[in-house]
Design a protein around this motif. Structure first.
Motif, PDB file in Angstrom:
ATOM      1  N   LEU A   1       0.820  -1.209   0.000  1.00  0.00           N
ATOM      2  CA  LEU A   1       0.000   0.000   0.000  1.00  0.00           C
ATOM      3  C   LEU A   1       0.856   1.261   0.000  1.00  0.00           C
ATOM      4  O   LEU A   1       0.531   2.249  -0.681  1.00  0.00           O
ATOM      5  N   ARG A   2       1.926   1.268   0.733  1.00  0.00           N
ATOM      6  CA  ARG A   2       2.811   2.444   0.746  1.00  0.00           C
ATOM      7  C   ARG A   2       3.419   2.696  -0.631  1.00  0.00           C
ATOM      8  O   ARG A   2       3.469   3.842  -1.103  1.00  0.00           O
ATOM      9  N   VAL A   3       3.892   1.623  -1.249  1.00  0.00           N
ATOM     10  CA  VAL A   3       4.472   1.785  -2.584  1.00  0.00           C
ATOM     11  C   VAL A   3       3.417   2.284  -3.578  1.00  0.00           C
ATOM     12  O   VAL A   3       3.685   3.140  -4.437  1.00  0.00           O
ATOM     13  N   LEU A   4       2.192   1.787  -3.462  1.00  0.00           N
ATOM     14  CA  LEU A   4       1.128   2.184  -4.381  1.00  0.00           C
ATOM     15  C   LEU A   4       0.793   3.662  -4.260  1.00  0.00           C
ATOM     16  O   LEU A   4       0.725   4.391  -5.277  1.00  0.00           O
ATOM     17  N   PHE A   5       0.602   4.172  -3.044  1.00  0.00           N
ATOM     18  CA  PHE A   5       0.225   5.578  -2.871  1.00  0.00           C
ATOM     19  C   PHE A   5       1.381   6.517  -3.187  1.00  0.00           C
ATOM     20  O   PHE A   5       1.164   7.615  -3.718  1.00  0.00           O
ATOM     21  N   VAL A   6       2.612   6.105  -2.879  1.00  0.00           N
ATOM     22  CA  VAL A   6       3.765   6.940  -3.254  1.00  0.00           C
ATOM     23  C   VAL A   6       3.911   6.993  -4.770  1.00  0.00           C
ATOM     24  O   VAL A   6       4.222   8.052  -5.346  1.00  0.00           O
ATOM     25  N   ALA A   7       3.675   5.870  -5.444  1.00  0.00           N
ATOM     26  CA  ALA A   7       3.764   5.860  -6.910  1.00  0.00           C
ATOM     27  C   ALA A   7       2.685   6.753  -7.533  1.00  0.00           C
ATOM     28  O   ALA A   7       2.930   7.416  -8.554  1.00  0.00           O
ATOM     29  N   ILE A   8       1.492   6.777  -6.926  1.00  0.00           N
ATOM     30  CA  ILE A   8       0.432   7.647  -7.456  1.00  0.00           C
ATOM     31  C   ILE A   8       0.858   9.105  -7.384  1.00  0.00           C
ATOM     32  O   ILE A   8       0.697   9.873  -8.350  1.00  0.00           O
ATOM     33  N   GLY A   9       1.416   9.521  -6.255  1.00  0.00           N
ATOM     34  CA  GLY A   9       1.850  10.909  -6.132  1.00  0.00           C
ATOM     35  C   GLY A   9       3.043  11.237  -7.025  1.00  0.00           C
ATOM     36  O   GLY A   9       3.149  12.345  -7.566  1.00  0.00           O
ATOM     37  N   PHE A  10       3.954  10.265  -7.189  1.00  0.00           N
ATOM     38  CA  PHE A  10       5.162  10.529  -7.966  1.00  0.00           C
ATOM     39  C   PHE A  10       4.867  10.604  -9.466  1.00  0.00           C
ATOM     40  O   PHE A  10       5.357  11.508 -10.166  1.00  0.00           O
ATOM     41  N   PHE A  11       4.097   9.642  -9.986  1.00  0.00           N
ATOM     42  CA  PHE A  11       3.856   9.611 -11.427  1.00  0.00           C
ATOM     43  C   PHE A  11       2.874  10.693 -11.882  1.00  0.00           C
ATOM     44  O   PHE A  11       2.790  10.972 -13.085  1.00  0.00           O
ATOM     45  N   THR A  12       2.145  11.283 -10.954  1.00  0.00           N
ATOM     46  CA  THR A  12       1.301  12.432 -11.325  1.00  0.00           C
ATOM     47  C   THR A  12       2.012  13.757 -11.061  1.00  0.00           C
ATOM     48  O   THR A  12       1.382  14.818 -11.150  1.00  0.00           O
ATOM     49  N   ILE A  13       3.304  13.702 -10.766  1.00  0.00           N
ATOM     50  CA  ILE A  13       4.151  14.882 -10.543  1.00  0.00           C
ATOM     51  C   ILE A  13       3.570  15.763  -9.426  1.00  0.00           C
ATOM     52  O   ILE A  13       3.650  16.980  -9.461  1.00  0.00           O
ATOM     53  N   GLY A  14       2.939  15.115  -8.440  1.00  0.00           N
ATOM     54  CA  GLY A  14       2.460  15.856  -7.282  1.00  0.00           C
ATOM     55  C   GLY A  14       1.029  16.321  -7.368  1.00  0.00           C
ATOM     56  O   GLY A  14       0.501  16.841  -6.371  1.00  0.00           O
ATOM     57  N   PHE A  15       0.379  16.160  -8.519  1.00  0.00           N
ATOM     58  CA  PHE A  15      -1.002  16.627  -8.632  1.00  0.00           C
ATOM     59  C   PHE A  15      -1.960  15.813  -7.740  1.00  0.00           C
ATOM     60  O   PHE A  15      -3.019  16.316  -7.384  1.00  0.00           O
ATOM     61  N   MET A  16      -1.579  14.567  -7.424  1.00  0.00           N
ATOM     62  CA  MET A  16      -2.414  13.729  -6.554  1.00  0.00           C
ATOM     63  C   MET A  16      -1.660  13.310  -5.291  1.00  0.00           C
ATOM     64  O   MET A  16      -1.865  12.230  -4.745  1.00  0.00           O
ATOM     65  N   ALA A  17      -0.824  14.210  -4.810  1.00  0.00           N
ATOM     66  CA  ALA A  17      -0.103  13.930  -3.572  1.00  0.00           C
ATOM     67  C   ALA A  17      -1.045  13.891  -2.367  1.00  0.00           C
ATOM     68  O   ALA A  17      -0.721  13.296  -1.342  1.00  0.00           O
ATOM     69  N   TRP A  18      -2.190  14.509  -2.497  1.00  0.00           N
ATOM     70  CA  TRP A  18      -3.149  14.541  -1.395  1.00  0.00           C
ATOM     71  C   TRP A  18      -3.723  13.153  -1.072  1.00  0.00           C
ATOM     72  O   TRP A  18      -4.257  12.935   0.011  1.00  0.00           O
ATOM     73  N   THR A  19      -3.616  12.193  -2.025  1.00  0.00           N
ATOM     74  CA  THR A  19      -4.151  10.850  -1.754  1.00  0.00           C
ATOM     75  C   THR A  19      -3.393  10.147  -0.622  1.00  0.00           C
ATOM     76  O   THR A  19      -3.982   9.374   0.141  1.00  0.00           O
TER      77      THR A  19
END
Length: 212
Positions: free
Chosen positions: A22-40
């Motif tokens: 789960l940690r890897v998944l949420f960090v990857a979401i924030g990283f690959f969206t260049i921070g636009f979805m860091a709030w997740t």
């Protein structure tokens, strides 16, 4: 007077492998969206910990992402040329790095503390390999084998001797009868002695008559 009652039981934390996934998944979401979805990441952390601080940080990160999108969207072209565009990009990347660092540290600390609390609530038998109860309010009864009482023995007490019957009077042996051959021999000797005496008596009487 009523007591405080039972404390709220702590649920068993998820498996460490599931937490890492789960940690890897949420960090990857924030990283690959260049921070636009860091709030997740902060949203997931606030749902797990249920702390007001994490909910406040989630709102702050979400507001920073929205402001970054507005600043970057105000650029006239595809490239960044204005101060507002650079400010929006800096705010976006800075929020991403800060959100990732705080999310990983807080998530690891929360589940480590939860695991320690869960272990502390378990009975002492679980630490020695016995099966754990399904609930802190119920416990399985382990059948115990019957204990055979043992009599303590002194180290100087001699071992018991085997029982031997007391000695009794000697048994009389039955008299042995002479053999038939021995009886015949004695009888023959007696016959010879009788003949000898008979002859001797006859000879003595003849001599006595002749002398007269």
């Amino acid at each position: 007077m009523q007591g405080h009652g039972y404390a709220q039981p702590v649920q068993q934390p998820p498996h460490p492998a599931a937490l890492v996934l789960l940690r890897v998944l949420f960090v990857a979401i924030g990283f690959f969206t260049i921070g636009f979805m860091a709030w997740t990441m902060l949203l997931r952390l606030a749902i797990v910990t249920r702390k007001s601080l994490d909910w406040g940080l989630f709102v702050a990160v979400l507001a920073a992402d929205v402001l970054s999108i507005v600043l970057l969207g105000s650029e006239p072209g595809d490239e960044i040329h204005t101060t507002g565009g650079y400010l929006g990009l800096t705010l976006l990347l800075g929020t991403l790095v800060a959100a990732m660092a705080y999310y990983l540290a807080a998530d690891v600390r929360h589940f480590q503390r939860l695991r320690e609390t869960f272990r502390a609530q378990q009975p002492m038998g679980a630490a020695y390999g016995y099966p754990r109860p399904s609930s802190p309010y119920t416990a399985t009864t382990v059948p115990s084998s019957p204990v055979v009482p043992t009599v303590p023995q002194s180290p100087h007490t001699p071992p018991p001797m085997p029982h031997t019957p007391p000695p009794g009077p000697p048994m009389a042996t039955p008299p042995q009868r002479p053999a038939p051959a021995r009886i015949d021999q004695v009888r023959a000797e007696l016959d010879e002695l009788s003949d000898y005496l008979r002859k001797h008596d006859g000879h003595h009487e003849g001599n006595h008559e002749g002398g007269r």
